[in-house]
Design a protein around this motif. Structure first.
Motif, PDB file in Angstrom:
ATOM      1  N   VAL A  52     -41.953 -62.483 -64.177  1.00 13.51           N
ATOM      2  CA  VAL A  52     -41.352 -63.556 -63.380  1.00 13.51           C
ATOM      3  C   VAL A  52     -42.359 -64.222 -62.448  1.00 13.51           C
ATOM      4  O   VAL A  52     -42.130 -65.316 -61.966  1.00 13.51           O
ATOM      5  CB  VAL A  52     -40.129 -63.049 -62.564  1.00 13.51           C
ATOM      6  N   PHE A  53     -43.463 -63.557 -62.194  1.00 16.29           N
ATOM      7  CA  PHE A  53     -44.496 -64.153 -61.327  1.00 16.29           C
ATOM      8  C   PHE A  53     -45.823 -63.461 -61.601  1.00 16.29           C
ATOM      9  O   PHE A  53     -45.879 -62.236 -61.656  1.00 16.29           O
ATOM     10  CB  PHE A  53     -44.098 -63.978 -59.854  1.00 16.29           C
ATOM     11  N   SER A  54     -46.845 -64.270 -61.825  1.00 20.05           N
ATOM     12  CA  SER A  54     -48.166 -63.700 -62.076  1.00 20.05           C
ATOM     13  C   SER A  54     -49.205 -64.512 -61.311  1.00 20.05           C
ATOM     14  O   SER A  54     -49.244 -65.736 -61.415  1.00 20.05           O
ATOM     15  CB  SER A  54     -48.477 -63.732 -63.576  1.00 20.05           C
ATOM     16  N   THR A  55     -50.009 -63.813 -60.550  1.00 20.20           N
ATOM     17  CA  THR A  55     -51.045 -64.519 -59.791  1.00 20.20           C
ATOM     18  C   THR A  55     -52.318 -63.683 -59.777  1.00 20.20           C
ATOM     19  O   THR A  55     -52.290 -62.492 -60.126  1.00 20.20           O
ATOM     20  CB  THR A  55     -50.564 -64.817 -58.350  1.00 20.20           C
ATOM     21  N   THR A  56     -53.415 -64.313 -59.401  1.00 21.56           N
ATOM     22  CA  THR A  56     -54.687 -63.607 -59.304  1.00 21.56           C
ATOM     23  C   THR A  56     -55.265 -63.878 -57.924  1.00 21.56           C
ATOM     24  O   THR A  56     -55.418 -65.034 -57.553  1.00 21.56           O
ATOM     25  CB  THR A  56     -55.675 -64.081 -60.389  1.00 21.56           C
ATOM     26  N   GLU A  57     -55.545 -62.815 -57.184  1.00 20.28           N
ATOM     27  CA  GLU A  57     -56.095 -63.002 -55.840  1.00 20.28           C
ATOM     28  C   GLU A  57     -57.616 -63.095 -55.904  1.00 20.28           C
ATOM     29  O   GLU A  57     -58.248 -62.562 -56.810  1.00 20.28           O
ATOM     30  CB  GLU A  57     -55.654 -61.861 -54.921  1.00 20.28           C
ATOM     31  N   CYS A  58     -58.167 -63.785 -54.924  1.00 18.89           N
ATOM     32  CA  CYS A  58     -59.613 -63.999 -54.867  1.00 18.89           C
ATOM     33  C   CYS A  58     -60.074 -63.815 -53.433  1.00 18.89           C
ATOM     34  O   CYS A  58     -59.590 -64.506 -52.546  1.00 18.89           O
ATOM     35  CB  CYS A  58     -59.937 -65.416 -55.364  1.00 18.89           C
ATOM     36  N   PHE A  59     -60.956 -62.872 -53.201  1.00 18.58           N
ATOM     37  CA  PHE A  59     -61.427 -62.612 -51.834  1.00 18.58           C
ATOM     38  C   PHE A  59     -62.850 -63.114 -51.617  1.00 18.58           C
ATOM     39  O   PHE A  59     -63.458 -62.828 -50.605  1.00 18.58           O
ATOM     40  CB  PHE A  59     -61.386 -61.103 -51.531  1.00 18.58           C
ATOM     41  N   VAL A  60     -63.397 -63.790 -52.600  1.00 21.88           N
ATOM     42  CA  VAL A  60     -64.788 -64.220 -52.466  1.00 21.88           C
ATOM     43  C   VAL A  60     -64.891 -65.743 -52.464  1.00 21.88           C
ATOM     44  O   VAL A  60     -65.920 -66.281 -52.457  1.00 21.88           O
ATOM     45  CB  VAL A  60     -65.688 -63.633 -53.576  1.00 21.88           C
TER      46      VAL A  60
END
Lengths: 102, 514, 41
Positions: free
Chosen positions: C33-41
């Motif tokens: 139902v929800f897909s995301t990709t986090e980015c810390f750089v």
């Protein structure tokens, strides 16, 4: 965890019911994965986002955890994630994650 | 056609503690009235000396090698020994000089400075070998009272030194948000830090006047309401630093843009369209203090307190400088997928396989060179090490490396990350300077530059991006993609060397007789 | 475990990205139902 993501998760849990929602993480590191797990179970520990003080109690796993892996098609897992097992601190992540499951 | 070569590379920093509040994380904290964050931030600010002495910064500007950095005790922020602000590849600007350069970058009278600041800054500019060409016009100074009035009307952003107002950046349009004071501050920062980096090439003896193309590859966009990312930082920087023979354009690709730019520059030169291309990038204001919450929570300093820049020159084959071997280009095609192994195969093993080489044949990998001391507390882990492990794991999978040798591969073919988390800055290219020297010194023969970018952040596609190429020892004057087409004539080289030595000997003998 | 569940994916650019996790959980019969990709750089 990103505040926008917290909001999305809160809304989805309301829509589908907490017991029907499972969160799957792909974090690079144990502590951060643990923080994400804590946020969707006990609430945002940093008290910054919409999940501050909200105990959703969602089921949450890291993609590399054995119990979850068994439910996947082994070839697909190998192709998509397999190599990352040599890269990520898999055991450390599993230990951290287990703290957030009853 | 001969391969292009890497002629020089420069790396610069500007310490901007008073700019941290303009970063994305602090801006969010401000919107939420999170005063506690700002109280903690004050305690986490570093002095200019601490920033200069910080070992990863010393590595970035070229005073220590990545290998030397790797031997230093961590945490690096606690193991800093006194060091110089000027390095082999560039220097670290204190905030005052940076603000002065911001004004020098201003072509539309958008930056105003107090008379006191101008009086203090001009001697600093005059004392800097590369910045002495700029002098601030005291006649254009503005009083702090007038500045406050503009800020109250939300028409300007403040420039402060340790909290005290010394200048402002004004909005460039009343209604167009693309020209707001904040955006102008970000964009002028790109121009100023990019120009600083370009000028540090000159400090290395490079002539900027015969550069004929400039590619700017940072992450900001300049333009107005009708063309938000119209550009072009490249020509603005080129104009400022005296690249009068150059044209240019901006290239964007998130954190992968510098690696794309290296390939573009090499192709422009190899193809003969241009002879000497400068790739340049300024710094990202938004990334100041990006992970500062996590750093401060761990009682660390706010390590993201500097703006970074770099520049490098790709030119025609001089027979000496390391070549950009564009026969080896790792491409993350649209159909490649975004699983980590698909990405690593596409960027590393496939292009090498295509020319009959193994992963272990490349001496060093320069992937994403983020400083792990910054990324680990933020939850991203040690990014360069993860890349080297992935590359090694792929070598294991392909039978080129024994499983037990994986960590040795990481140690011998990788290096510690030393670049600031300024988005595009860590993208493979921070090693161009050190790598070029290591090849010229005969320490290594080759290294691969790998850039990766999170395209999904732009919400246009879920795709991931990446590109790679190899820089290696120059095989000789006529190094070519076919290698045999115009093979290096060893006999001719020996004859030339012998002749040169005879000439030197003759001259020495002559001077002794005088 | 995931069969007929509503799955939220929080991938990580420097760990396992969202789309790779999505491919896996689909094989377990889950509904993403929800897909995301986090980015810390």
């Amino acid at each position: 965890m990103d505040l926008e993501n917290q909001k999305r998760i809160k809304d989805l849990a309301e829509t589908h019911g907490n017991e029907n929602v499972v969160v799957v993480l792909g974090g690079a590191e144990a502590e951060a994965s643990g923080l994400a797990a804590e946020t969707v179970t006990a609430g945002d520990p940093t008290f910054a986002g919409p999940l501050a003080g909200v105990q959703l109690g969602l089921s949450v796993y890291h993609i590399t955890e054995e119990a979850l892996k068994e439910t996947f098609d082994a070839d697909v897992y190998e192709e998509q994630v397999g190599m990352m097992e040599m890269v990520l601190p898999v055991e450390e992540i599993a230990a951290e994650m287990s703290q957030f499951r009853g | 056609m001969s391969f292009a070569v890497v002629k020089a590379a420069s790396y610069t920093l500007a310490h901007t503690p008073d700019f941290i509040p303009f970063g994305s994380t602090p801006t969010t904290a401000k919107a939420r009235n999170d005063y506690e964050y700002f109280d903690t931030l004050k305690k986490g600010l570093r002095s200019f000396e601490d920033v200069v002495n910080y070992p990863p910064n010393q590595c970035y500007i070229g005073n220590i090698t990545p290998q030397q950095l790797g031997e230093m005790a961590q945490p690096w922020y606690q193991s800093a020994a006194p060091a110089e602000r000027t390095g082999k590849y560039g220097d670290i600007l204190p905030q005052e000089e940076f603000f002065a350069l911001l004004k020098a970058s201003d072509a539309f009278d958008l930056v105003a400075l107090t008379p006191e600041f101008i009086a203090s800054a001009n001697p600093k500019l005059a004392a800097h070998p590369q910045l002495k060409r700029f002098t601030l016009d005291a006649g254009k100074a503005m009083s702090a009272i007038d500045m406050h009035a503009m800020m109250e009307g939300h028409k300007a952003e403040p420039l402060t030194m340790n909290g005290e107002l010394v200048g402002i950046v004004k909005q460039a349009h009343d209604e167009d948000e693309n020209l707001s004071a904040h955006i102008m501050l970000e964009n002028l920062t790109v121009k100023a830090t990019g120009a600083h980096a370009a000028l540090m090439l000159e400090a290395q003896g490079q002539d900027l006047s015969d550069i004929d193309y400039v590619i700017e590859c940072s992450e900001e966009a300049c333009g107005d309401i009708n063309q938000r990312g119209g550009g072009n930082f490249a020509k603005a920087i080129a104009e400022m630093v005296g690249c009068s023979s150059a044209t240019g354009s901006d290239l964007r690709g998130f954190c992968a843009a510098p690696a794309h730019s290296l390939v573009h520059a090499a192709a422009l030169v190899k193809g003969g369209a241009f002879r000497k291309v400068m790739v340049v990038a300024g710094g990202a204001v938004a990334k100041l203090g990006m992970n500062s919450r996590e750093h401060l929570a761990k009682d660390m300093p706010a390590l993201e307190d500097c703006l970074a820049g770099f520049a490098f020159i790709v030119g025609e084959n001089d027979g000496v400088s390391p070549i950009v071997n564009t026969d080896i280009i790792g491409r993350l095609n649209v159909g490649a997928g975004s699983s980590p192994q698909a990405v690593t195969s596409a960027l590393v093993s496939e292009p090498l396989k295509a020319v009959g080489r193994k992963i272990t044949d490349i001496d060093r990998y320069s992937a994403e060179m983020q400083n792990p001391e910054i990324t680990k507390p933020a939850g991203a882990g040690d990014v360069p090490e993860a890349n080297f492990k992935m590359i090694g794991a792929l070598a294991v999978k392909e039978g080129q490396l024994e499983r037990k040798e994986l960590m040795n591969f990481v140690k011998n073919h990788g290096m510690p990350g030393f670049a600031l988390t300024q988005g595009h800055i860590p993208s493979g290219v921070p090693y161009l300077g050190h790598g070029r020297d290591a090849i010229m010194n005969g320490d290594i023969n080759s290294f691969m530059v790998i850039g990766k970018g999170s395209l999904f952040l732009g919400r246009m596609t879920n795709l991931f991006d990446g590109i790679s190429t190899v820089v290696e020892k120059n095989p000789g004057v006529h190094g070519s993609s076919q290698n045999q087409a115009a093979a290096f004539d060893k006999d001719e080289a020996r004859r030339l060397v012998a002749k040169a030595m005879q000439d030197v000997a003759a001259r020495l003998a002559g001077s002794e007789n005088e | 475990m995931l069969k007929d569940k509503k799955v939220v994916i929080l991938g990580d650019r420097d760990g396992v990205p969202g789309p790779a996790i999505e491919e896996c959980v689909k094989t377990a019969g889950a509904d993403v139902v929800f897909s995301t990709t986090e980015c810390f750089v």
